[in-house]
Design a protein around this motif. Structure first.
Motif, PDB file in Angstrom:
ATOM      1  N   TRP A 117       0.836  -1.208   0.000  1.00  0.00           N
ATOM      2  CA  TRP A 117       0.000   0.000   0.000  1.00  0.00           C
ATOM      3  C   TRP A 117       0.866   1.252   0.000  1.00  0.00           C
ATOM      4  N   PHE A 118       1.920   1.232   0.806  1.00  0.00           N
ATOM      5  CA  PHE A 118       2.829   2.378   0.834  1.00  0.00           C
ATOM      6  C   PHE A 118       3.381   2.645  -0.570  1.00  0.00           C
ATOM      7  N   CYS A 119       3.869   1.605  -1.222  1.00  0.00           N
ATOM      8  CA  CYS A 119       4.444   1.777  -2.568  1.00  0.00           C
ATOM      9  C   CYS A 119       3.393   2.208  -3.583  1.00  0.00           C
ATOM     10  N   TYR A 120       2.200   1.673  -3.457  1.00  0.00           N
ATOM     11  CA  TYR A 120       1.126   2.079  -4.370  1.00  0.00           C
ATOM     12  C   TYR A 120       0.839   3.577  -4.223  1.00  0.00           C
ATOM     13  N   TYR A 121       0.663   4.038  -2.996  1.00  0.00           N
ATOM     14  CA  TYR A 121       0.374   5.449  -2.781  1.00  0.00           C
ATOM     15  C   TYR A 121       1.573   6.339  -3.120  1.00  0.00           C
ATOM     16  N   PHE A 122       2.773   5.826  -2.921  1.00  0.00           N
ATOM     17  CA  PHE A 122       3.971   6.561  -3.337  1.00  0.00           C
ATOM     18  C   PHE A 122       3.938   6.775  -4.849  1.00  0.00           C
ATOM     19  N   SER A 123       3.528   5.760  -5.587  1.00  0.00           N
ATOM     20  CA  SER A 123       3.436   5.904  -7.045  1.00  0.00           C
ATOM     21  C   SER A 123       2.344   6.897  -7.432  1.00  0.00           C
ATOM     22  N   ILE A 124       1.237   6.913  -6.699  1.00  0.00           N
ATOM     23  CA  ILE A 124       0.132   7.828  -6.996  1.00  0.00           C
ATOM     24  C   ILE A 124       0.559   9.281  -6.786  1.00  0.00           C
ATOM     25  N   VAL A 125       1.196   9.581  -5.649  1.00  0.00           N
ATOM     26  CA  VAL A 125       1.599  10.969  -5.395  1.00  0.00           C
ATOM     27  C   VAL A 125       2.707  11.412  -6.340  1.00  0.00           C
ATOM     28  N   ARG A 126       3.426  10.465  -6.925  1.00  0.00           N
ATOM     29  CA  ARG A 126       4.457  10.797  -7.914  1.00  0.00           C
ATOM     30  C   ARG A 126       3.893  10.789  -9.330  1.00  0.00           C
ATOM     31  N   ASP A 127       2.581  10.539  -9.456  1.00  0.00           N
ATOM     32  CA  ASP A 127       1.904  10.527 -10.749  1.00  0.00           C
ATOM     33  C   ASP A 127       2.510   9.498 -11.707  1.00  0.00           C
ATOM     34  N   HIS A 128       2.744   8.309 -11.176  1.00  0.00           N
ATOM     35  CA  HIS A 128       3.282   7.212 -11.985  1.00  0.00           C
ATOM     36  C   HIS A 128       2.377   5.991 -11.839  1.00  0.00           C
ATOM     37  N   ASN A 129       1.939   5.446 -12.939  1.00  0.00           N
ATOM     38  CA  ASN A 129       1.134   4.229 -12.920  1.00  0.00           C
ATOM     39  C   ASN A 129       2.063   3.044 -12.706  1.00  0.00           C
ATOM     40  N   PRO A 130       1.925   2.293 -11.599  1.00  0.00           N
ATOM     41  CA  PRO A 130       2.836   1.177 -11.338  1.00  0.00           C
ATOM     42  C   PRO A 130       2.712   0.036 -12.345  1.00  0.00           C
ATOM     43  N   ASP A 131       1.681   0.063 -13.182  1.00  0.00           N
ATOM     44  CA  ASP A 131       1.553  -0.951 -14.229  1.00  0.00           C
ATOM     45  C   ASP A 131       2.365  -0.604 -15.478  1.00  0.00           C
ATOM     46  N   ASP A 132       2.882   0.617 -15.576  1.00  0.00           N
ATOM     47  CA  ASP A 132       3.741   0.979 -16.705  1.00  0.00           C
ATOM     48  C   ASP A 132       5.093   0.300 -16.529  1.00  0.00           C
ATOM     49  N   ARG A 133       5.491  -0.466 -17.530  1.00  0.00           N
ATOM     50  CA  ARG A 133       6.772  -1.163 -17.462  1.00  0.00           C
ATOM     51  C   ARG A 133       7.473  -1.081 -18.806  1.00  0.00           C
ATOM     52  N   ARG A 134       8.761  -1.268 -18.775  1.00  0.00           N
ATOM     53  CA  ARG A 134       9.551  -1.254 -20.008  1.00  0.00           C
ATOM     54  C   ARG A 134       9.873  -2.661 -20.498  1.00  0.00           C
ATOM     55  N   TYR A 135       9.582  -3.632 -19.713  1.00  0.00           N
ATOM     56  CA  TYR A 135       9.898  -4.984 -20.155  1.00  0.00           C
ATOM     57  C   TYR A 135       8.622  -5.712 -20.537  1.00  0.00           C
ATOM     58  N   TYR A 136       8.618  -7.024 -20.528  1.00  0.00           N
ATOM     59  CA  TYR A 136       7.530  -7.845 -21.070  1.00  0.00           C
ATOM     60  C   TYR A 136       7.372  -7.594 -22.564  1.00  0.00           C
ATOM     61  N   GLY A 137       8.494  -7.288 -23.224  1.00  0.00           N
ATOM     62  CA  GLY A 137       8.462  -7.077 -24.659  1.00  0.00           C
ATOM     63  C   GLY A 137       7.964  -5.704 -25.084  1.00  0.00           C
ATOM     64  N   VAL A 138       7.719  -4.814 -24.120  1.00  0.00           N
ATOM     65  CA  VAL A 138       7.219  -3.482 -24.438  1.00  0.00           C
ATOM     66  C   VAL A 138       8.314  -2.644 -25.094  1.00  0.00           C
ATOM     67  N   VAL A 139       9.529  -2.736 -24.561  1.00  0.00           N
ATOM     68  CA  VAL A 139      10.674  -1.990 -25.070  1.00  0.00           C
ATOM     69  C   VAL A 139      11.751  -3.015 -25.410  1.00  0.00           C
ATOM     70  N   GLU A 140      12.350  -2.863 -26.557  1.00  0.00           N
ATOM     71  CA  GLU A 140      13.421  -3.792 -26.947  1.00  0.00           C
ATOM     72  C   GLU A 140      14.650  -3.556 -26.075  1.00  0.00           C
ATOM     73  N   TYR A 141      15.236  -4.658 -25.627  1.00  0.00           N
ATOM     74  CA  TYR A 141      16.435  -4.576 -24.790  1.00  0.00           C
ATOM     75  C   TYR A 141      17.548  -5.299 -25.480  1.00  0.00           C
TER      76      TYR A 141
END
Length: 141
Positions: A117-141
């Motif tokens: 919960w702490f990390c979830y709310y930390f992401s909210i106040v920083r205006d970052h969706n915790p479901d946004d990721r660069r891996y899982y094939g989203v960004v080539e590495y």
């Protein structure tokens, strides 16, 4: 959520703990912090705080403390007092506040929920969706 509002501008935090809570501190401080929050993160074992980590304590440097209730509580609290004395930012989650009489060894399981919960709310106040990721094939590495 109120706990995280003053943290809005932080780029991340060092997670400090000891004993059976060190793996959870790693999970939250490094995996969740970097992967889900896109923030800087590191874990510090409380017993090692008296070495290099105490040199970085100053105003604005954030430390998330996971305080255990076993014999390592004293060493973790000593690190916390040092951070408070030198005006670092101390965020504290104490197993004693959540244990409800449960054994010390259950701390990582019990503390997982308030940390998430702490990390979830930390992401909210920083205006970052915790479901946004660069891996899982989203960004080539």
């Amino acid at each position: 959520m109120e706990m995280t509002k003053p943290l809005r501008n932080l780029k991340g935090f060092y997670t400090v703990s000891a004993s059976s809570m060190v793996p959870l501190a790693y999970k939250e401080g490094v995996i969740t912090g970097m992967e889900f929050l896109w923030s800087h993160g590191a874990v510090i074992q409380a017993g090692e705080f008296r070495h290099e980590p105490l040199e970085i304590v100053e105003s604005g440097v954030p430390f998330l403390f996971l305080i255990p209730t076993d014999s390592s509580r004293v060493i973790t609290q000593r690190a916390l007092k040092f951070v408070e004395k030198w005006k670092g930012t101390a965020i504290v989650l104490d197993y004693a506040d959540f244990a409800m009489g449960l054994h010390d060894d259950l701390a990582p399981f019990v503390m997982f929920v308030p940390l998430e919960w702490f990390c979830y709310y930390f992401s909210i106040v920083r205006d970052h969706n915790p479901d946004d990721r660069r891996y899982y094939g989203v960004v080539e590495y």
